[in-house]
Each structure stands twice: as structure tokens, then as C-alpha cells.
Scaffold this active site. Structure first.
Site, PDB file in Angstrom:
ATOM      1  N   GLN A  91       1.636 -10.671  -4.446  1.00 15.45           N
ATOM      2  CA  GLN A  91       0.196 -10.539  -4.702  1.00 15.45           C
ATOM      3  C   GLN A  91      -0.120  -9.781  -5.994  1.00 15.45           C
ATOM      4  OE1 GLN A  91      -0.068  -8.149  -1.045  1.00 15.45           O
ATOM      5  NE2 GLN A  91      -1.607  -9.645  -0.309  1.00 15.45           N
ATOM      6  N   HIS A 102      -8.333  -1.450  -1.326  1.00 15.32           N
ATOM      7  CA  HIS A 102      -7.478  -2.621  -1.411  1.00 15.32           C
ATOM      8  C   HIS A 102      -7.952  -3.965  -2.124  1.00 15.32           C
ATOM      9  CE1 HIS A 102      -4.767  -1.002   2.180  1.00 15.32           C
ATOM     10  NE2 HIS A 102      -6.018  -0.545   2.376  1.00 15.32           N
ATOM     11  N   HIS A 116      -4.645  -0.831  -5.585  1.00 17.28           N
ATOM     12  CA  HIS A 116      -5.320   0.235  -4.545  1.00 17.28           C
ATOM     13  C   HIS A 116      -6.060   1.024  -5.453  1.00 17.28           C
ATOM     14  CE1 HIS A 116      -2.171  -1.351  -2.151  1.00 17.28           C
ATOM     15  NE2 HIS A 116      -2.938  -1.466  -1.348  1.00 17.28           N
ATOM     16  N   ARG A 128       6.377 -11.816   4.873  1.00 16.56           N
ATOM     17  CA  ARG A 128       5.498 -11.845   6.135  1.00 16.56           C
ATOM     18  C   ARG A 128       6.064 -12.969   7.055  1.00 16.56           C
ATOM     19  NH1 ARG A 128      -0.715 -11.003   4.224  1.00 16.56           N
ATOM     20  NH2 ARG A 128      -0.232  -9.091   3.203  1.00 16.56           N
ATOM     21  N   CYS A 180       0.956  -1.355   0.032  1.00 15.53           N
ATOM     22  CA  CYS A 180       0.072   0.031  -0.155  1.00 15.53           C
ATOM     23  C   CYS A 180       0.781   1.215  -0.083  1.00 15.53           C
ATOM     24  CB  CYS A 180      -1.104   0.125   1.319  1.00 15.53           C
ATOM     25  SG  CYS A 180      -1.502  -1.541   1.861  1.00 15.53           S
ATOM     26  N   LYS A 237     -14.452  -6.060   4.614  1.00 15.87           N
ATOM     27  CA  LYS A 237     -13.691  -6.499   3.527  1.00 15.87           C
ATOM     28  C   LYS A 237     -14.845  -7.415   2.926  1.00 15.87           C
ATOM     29  CE  LYS A 237     -10.948  -9.891   5.891  1.00 15.87           C
ATOM     30  NZ  LYS A 237      -9.937 -10.940   5.905  1.00 15.87           N
ATOM     31  N   ASP A 242      -1.627  -7.032  -6.469  1.00 14.81           N
ATOM     32  CA  ASP A 242      -2.415  -6.268  -5.405  1.00 14.81           C
ATOM     33  C   ASP A 242      -2.768  -4.873  -6.290  1.00 14.81           C
ATOM     34  OD1 ASP A 242      -2.910  -5.155  -3.396  1.00 14.81           O
ATOM     35  OD2 ASP A 242      -1.014  -4.909  -2.239  1.00 14.81           O
TER      36      ASP A 242
HETATM   37 ZN   LIG Z   1      -3.131  -2.568   0.468  1.00 18.16          ZN
END
Ligand SMILES: [Zn+2]
Ligand SMILES: [Zn+2]
Length: 586
Positions: A332, A461, A336, A314, A285, A415, A334
Site C-alpha cells: 500500500q 490513516h 499516517h 492478509r 500503522c 472514513k 500508506d
Molecule cells: Zn493505518
């Protein structure tokens, strides 16, 4: 029979009924274990998805033969048809009861109950007594179909500072047929284990020398992954996303600003560069926030959709690491999305459509769940209500049924989770859409509205396939390694009968390779049957045998991985066939 079970009839075919059945079976298992093994102490035994377990403290390790003995004894308890009898007694009475029986874990549970709890319920069937809230089935004779599966270590109360207990897992169903079906699926799952197929198909390795939970992609695995990543890039561009790339490490102060340091620190790795502390990114992010802030944004710029194939690290405990499914470094898909509150609904709907499209392309069914505010949440009540309402509205508009997971949202917002269902009916968490009213505030993001004033954008996200590693693991097991043609790292392999067929083989190889078909050659001086078997083991979609006939006719005779022979084709026709089968995906 002093029963206080719910008055409504609960059918075993319902989720609730099945849970009661399975939990009751856990009691019976503990009963049997106590009957057979001296000095065993019992801990807890809940129903879980697809079965149940009970944790035991016992000096010897339970063996597969022990499980058989336990099953036999359980059948005896079931045949005796003992009623489950509920009694309410005072906490003191319960403590002294379990002290007499030497059940120290039950005593600990009783002592840890809140102060104001005076009465507790205990259940007995035959000689066996357990501390339990219930409910249970009326009597042991109602169990029709169960099976003990395996033994695993489990810390008391899930805390690694506590004693390691032995957890016996079992499964149970209302009918023998359902049990058999489930056991077949488990057997099939073992055969399809992605760790085993990953090795057999030469896709990847996890190597202790490199570190646990770290995936090393071999050429075919890397190819499979790049096919998926190419698909991702194309589909995101099509849907108005901009591709961005952020760094792997960012200053710790930025992680403090975002709230990750406070709420997510335990899962992060840190490093130091020239005396400056950095956090290795566990999420993508932050760079995206900085990209947004690089310019003054107007309502005309929104929505902005930043997409990154973002690699994150992680810290997962060693004990939970599992092949590709649970790893320490993963990538990911990913993105935004930053938009106005008015645009939120359309954006969520578009993401849900994207996910629906992706699941169809990769061959999965899925379920949808809305997760609401958790206990450790940041952000105001008003923000949470607004975010939850927006997600709910979009789901209602999309018209797909969804479940609700109370309290299971991220700490920064509610979410929507999408759980895909694989060929073995297992569910896997992959796609999510998370609403976030917090990061835009912490980073003071703004846009100039129609009114010329500054406003705060809303942020989503979202991931579509989620962690690519995990998705690959699911994909391998779903297809048992026989990937659809468009995903196959190797689409065709050329097999020569003898060395004199090699020149023609080379010509065909060049033509297919030039046409973008992923082709391999096996020109070794081995028996054809051997080469075919090997290609079949590799689950290569097409085997192209090069023999006298092929050289004479200048054609090829493809053989499918299922052993089926296709009519002979010209090389051009074969290229057209592959392209036709793949073109809707690429
Ligand atoms: Zn994010
Ligand atoms: Zn119980």
C-alpha cells in the site's frame, strides 16, 4: 390486481426503478427455471449492481444451452404479461404453502424470521410464487431488455459449511440500447482482463507452486511498479511526508495493544520466533506509532506525516482471490498523519487534493463516499461524532459531491472512500482517508501543547492509490495494456531490417539508454513485418526501424503502436520528444 406497490411513480431510469426491474426479472427467471427443470429448489434472487441473480438447488449443472432455454421461457412469461400479485399471509400458512411446493430454502427462511413476525408477504405471477418483501413491477410484460450471463457456485447463505447452490447471473435494463451498451462493455472487459494481458505483456504471474494470491512480478511488471513507486516517493516528499520503513513481523502483544488481535485476527497470519509469537503485519500503522513515540513531541512538530510503501499480508479466502485485484500480499502507499484537532480539517483537505491530483495524472474519474460507524466499532460516541464531523466538514469545504455509506466505516473510525471509474465505467475502491481516535489512545500518544500541557494527537490513516497490485490491475484494464508513455515499461524498441544495420542500432540504443529512455532491441534475424507485429502486440509506444535510410541519414523513423509513422528525427530530437511527453509526470 391486489397491488400494494408504492404509490409514487418510479422510473426505470432511476437507480431504484432499475433495481425493482432487475429483481422482478430474477422472479421471472426462477419461474422459467421451475417450468423447465423438475425438482429444482429456489433459494434467493436479489438485484445487484448491474443486474440480478437467483440461486438454485438442482442436481445437474446448468449449461450455456440451458441458459438459452431459460431465456426463451422467460420471454414467454413476459409475453403472457402476468400481473405481480402481492398477498399477506400468516407465517404458518406460508410454511405450509412452500412445504407443498417442496421449497425447503423458503421454509428455512420463514423459520428463521424473528419470533414476533406473524405475517409475511408472498408474490405470485402466473403459477410462480415467491416469498418476498417486494416491491416489483406491476406485470411481467414491462420487461424490455434482459440477458442471462453465466452460472457460478454459491453457498447457501454464503456459508461454506452449507450446500453449494448454482447461481445464475443476469442483467437487465430499461431499454434494449442500454442492454447492448452494457453487454459490449462486458465483452470489452473480457478482452482487457488483466490476467490475460498480464501474461501477454509478460508483466506478472500467479503460480500455484508458490501459492494462491501471491504475485510474482516479471521484469516489465516490476518496472511498471517501480515507475509508480518512484512517482509516489516524489509526490509524497513534495507534500511534506517523511518516508519510513517498518518490519514485516511484530510481536503479538503489540497487535493486542492496538486492537488488531481482537478485531482483525482472522485476517492475519502468525509465526513464532524463538518461542515468541509474532503477527505478520496486515496494516502498517504500528511501526508508525512507535516512531511517533520515539521522542517527546511538541505542537510545533505537528503535523507529522509518515509515509511507507508498506507490504502487508492478509488472509483472503481462496474463493475470492482474483488476479491482481484480490491477493494475499500487497503493498500500500500508506501514510499516517498525526496532528492536532485544529489541524485535522486542513490535513483531510490536503489529502483529498492529493487524491484528486493522482486520479488526474493516471487518467481516472472518481466518486467520493463518506462511511459512518459500523456495528463492531471501538471508541466512544463522542469520538465518533467528532471524527465524522471533521470528515464531513472537509468534504463540504472541498465542494465535491459525495454519497454516504451508513455503517460502512472501519472499526476504529469513520472514513472517506474514493472510488475511481475506469474506461469501462466500472468503479474501484482505491483511495481512503480514515480518521482514528483510538490508536493514539491505545498507544498513549501525546504532544505538548501551547499551554505546556499534554494533549492527544488525532490520527489519519490514508492511502492514495491503495494496494499497488490492485491499482495495477485496474490500470492494465483501463488502458487495455497500452500504457501512457511515462508508464510504459518499455518506451521504444529498436528493430533492425538486416544484420548489417546492427552497428547503427547499437549506437542508437546506447544514446537512448544513456538518456534514461526505457529501450529494448530486437536485432534478431527475423522478417521486419514479424518483428513489428510482435512489438505491436507488446503495445510498445514507439518502434524504431533501423534500415539503409536510417544508417545513411543517421536519423530514426519512429512508428507508433497505432501503426502511424512519424517524420524522421535525429536521435536527439526523439529523446527531446519523449522527455517532453513524460516530464509533467516525472
Ligand atoms: Zn493505518
Ligand atoms: Zn421479489
Amino acid at each position: 390486481m391486489n397491488e400494494k406497490e408504492p404509490a409514487d411513480i418510479i422510473y426505470f431510469s432511476s437507480q431504484e426503478g432499475l433495481q425493482i426491474l432487475r429483481h422482478s426479472t430474477a422472479h421471472i427467471m426462477a419461474h422459467a427455471v421451475q417450468d423447465i427443470f423438475k425438482d429444482v429448489r429456489i433459494a434467493i434472487g436479489p438485484a445487484i449492481e448491474n443486474g440480478f441473480y437467483y440461486d438454485f438447488d438442482y442436481a445437474q449443472t446448468f449449461t450455456p444451452e440451458d441458459l438459452e432455454k431459460i431465456e426463451n421461457r422467460m420471454n414467454g412469461i413476459i409475453a403472457a404479461d402476468y400481473p405481480f400479485v402481492r398477498r399477506e399471509i400468516s407465517r404458518e400458512e406460508a410454511i405450509s404453502l412452500f412445504r407443498k411446493r417442496g421449497e425447503t430454502y423458503k421454509i428455512e427462511l420463514l423459520e428463521d424470521l424473528p419470533k414476533d413476525v406473524e405475517k409475511v408477504s408472498i408474490y405470485s405471477e402466473g403459477e410462480f410464487i415467491d416469498l418476498c418483501r417486494g416491491p416489483h413491477i406491476p406485470s411481467t410484460g414491462m420487461i424490455r431488455a434482459f440477458k442471462l450471463l453465466n452460472v457460478a457456485g454459491a453457498y447457501w447463505r454464503g456459508d461454506e459449511r452449507n450446500r453449494m447452490l448454482q447461481r445464475i447471473y443476469g442483467t437487465g435494463f430499461a431499454t434494449k440500447n442500454e442492454l447492448m451498451e452494457h453487454l459490449n462493455l462486458l465483452e470489452e472487459a473480457k478482452k482487457r482482463d488483466h490476467r490475460r494481458l498480464g501474461k501477454e505483456l509478460d508483466l506478472f504471474q500467479v503460480n500455484d507452486e508458490a501459492g494462491a494470491g501471491l504475485i510474482i512480478y516479471h521484469p516489465k511488471g516490476a518496472m511498471l511498479r517501480s515507475i509508480i513507486e518512484d512517482w509516489e516517493k516524489k509526490e509524497h516528499r513534495k507534500r511534506g511526508y517523511d518516508m519510513v520503513i517498518g518490519p514485516q513481523i511484530l510481536k503479538v502483544d503489540l497487535w493486542k495493544k492496538s486492537g488488531h488481535f481482537d478485531h482483525y485476527r482472522e485476517s492475519m497470519y502468525f509465526t513464532e520466533v524463538e518461542g515468541q509469537a509474532y503477527g505478520i503485519k496486515p496494516m502498517n500503522c504500528l511501526s508508525h506509532m512507535l516512531i511517533y513515540k520515539a521522542r517527546i513531541r511538541s505542537y510545533r512538530d505537528l503535523p507529522l506525516r509518515f509515509f511507507e510503501l508498506g507490504t502487508v499480508l492478509r488472509h483472503e479466502k481462496t474463493g475470492v482471490l482474483h488476479g491482481l485485484m484480490r491477493v494475499r500480499q500487497f503493498t500500500q502507499d500508506d501514510a499516517h498523519i498525526l496532528c492536532t484537532p485544529e489541524q485535522l480539517n486542513d490535513e483531510i483537505k490536503a489529502v483529498a487534493d492529493f487524491i484528486d491530483y493522482a486520479m488526474d495524472i493516471f487518467g481516472f474519474d472518481y466518486e467520493v463516499e463518506l462511511s459512518t460507524r459500523p456495528e463492531n466499532a471501538i471508541g466512544s460516541d463522542r469520538d465518533w461524532e467528532m471524527a465524522e464531523a471533521a470528515l464531513r466538514q472537509a468534504l463540504n469545504d472541498n465542494g465535491k459531491a459525495y454519497g454516504i455509506n451508513e455503517g460502512d466505516g472501519a472499526f476504529y473510525g469513520p472514513k472517506i472512500d474514493f472510488k475511481l471509474k475506469d474506461a469501462l465505467k466500472r468503479k474501484w475502491q482505491c483511495a481512503t482517508i480514515q480518521c482514528d481516535f483510538t490508536l493514539p489512545e491505545r498507544f498513549d500518544l501525546a504532544y505538548i501543547g501551547v499551554d505546556g500541557e499534554k494533549h492527544r494527537p488525532v490520527m489519519l490513516h490514508r492511502v492514495i492509490l491503495g494496494a499497488i497490485e490492485r491499482f495495477l490491475g485496474v490500470l492494465i484494464e483501463h488502458y487495455a495494456g497500452s500504457f501512457p508513455l511515462w508508464l510504459s515499461p518499455v518506451q521504444a524498441v529498436l528493430l533492425t531490417v538486416t544484420d548489417k544495420h546492427i552497428p547503427y542500432g547499437k549506437t542508437v540504443f546506447r544514446q537512448l539508454d544513456d538518456a534514461g529512455i526505457r529501450v529494448e532491441k530486437d536485432f534478431r534475424n527475423e522478417k521486419l513485418g514479424y518483428k513489428i507485429r510482435e512489438a505491436q502486440m507488446q503495445k510498445t509506444p514507439y518502434m524504431l526501424v533501423m534500415g539503409n535510410r536510417e544508417v545513411e541519414t543517421q536519423r530514426i523513423s519512429p512508428r507508433g503502436r497505432d501503426g502511424k509513422l512519424l517524420d524522421s528525427l535525429s536521435v536527439g530530437e526523439f529523446i527531446a520528444l519523449v522527455e517532453e511527453k513524460c516530464h509533467q509526470y516525472q
